[in-house]
Design a protein around this motif. Sequence first.
Motif, PDB file in Angstrom:
ATOM      1  N   ASN A 104     -28.051  22.799  30.233  1.00  8.37           N
ATOM      2  CA  ASN A 104     -27.008  23.282  31.141  1.00  8.37           C
ATOM      3  C   ASN A 104     -27.521  24.395  32.037  1.00  8.37           C
ATOM      4  O   ASN A 104     -27.290  24.374  33.249  1.00  8.37           O
ATOM      5  CB  ASN A 104     -25.785  23.754  30.348  1.00  8.37           C
TER       6      ASN A 104
ATOM      7  N   GLY B 149     -20.575  24.940  31.039  1.00  9.95           N
ATOM      8  CA  GLY B 149     -21.138  24.109  29.982  1.00  9.95           C
ATOM      9  C   GLY B 149     -22.121  24.875  29.119  1.00  9.95           C
ATOM     10  O   GLY B 149     -22.140  24.739  27.895  1.00  9.95           O
TER      11      GLY B 149
ATOM     12  N   SER C  48     -19.134  20.747  26.298  1.00  8.29           N
ATOM     13  CA  SER C  48     -20.314  21.197  27.027  1.00  8.29           C
ATOM     14  C   SER C  48     -21.084  20.009  27.604  1.00  8.29           C
ATOM     15  O   SER C  48     -21.507  20.035  28.758  1.00  8.29           O
ATOM     16  CB  SER C  48     -21.212  22.011  26.093  1.00  8.29           C
TER      17      SER C  48
END
Length: 117
Positions: free
Chosen positions: A51, A66, A91
């Motif tokens: 992320n 996320g 996420s």
Amino acid sequence: MSQEDPSGYPYLPYGAPYGGQPPPQYGYGYGVPPRRDEGPQAGAIVAVVLNFLSLASCLNVLGLPGGILAAVALTRAREQPGSARSLLLWSWVLFGTGLVLNVALFLFLGLTGRLDD
């Protein structure tokens, strides 16, 4: 032409046919190792890295929330694995959604000729 081995199994010379005998069974051993259930910890580490990497490299704006959710899931992995799995799922959803939006944006810009400079 087989001789008796001290362990009780017949000795077969090199090249002799095996004869369909099962392999020797040992009375002890390690068996199947116990399953290590790390919970969502390994997935949370991967989600945090991906992320934040997508945020830095592709300007994936959904990478920030996320990554934060994955970091919170990482801290909750040992005490509350159910909650951590839920946060980790969200996420990954944010990561995937941001990735799809970035690909769609680049395809749109490429097909409309705005990247031809």
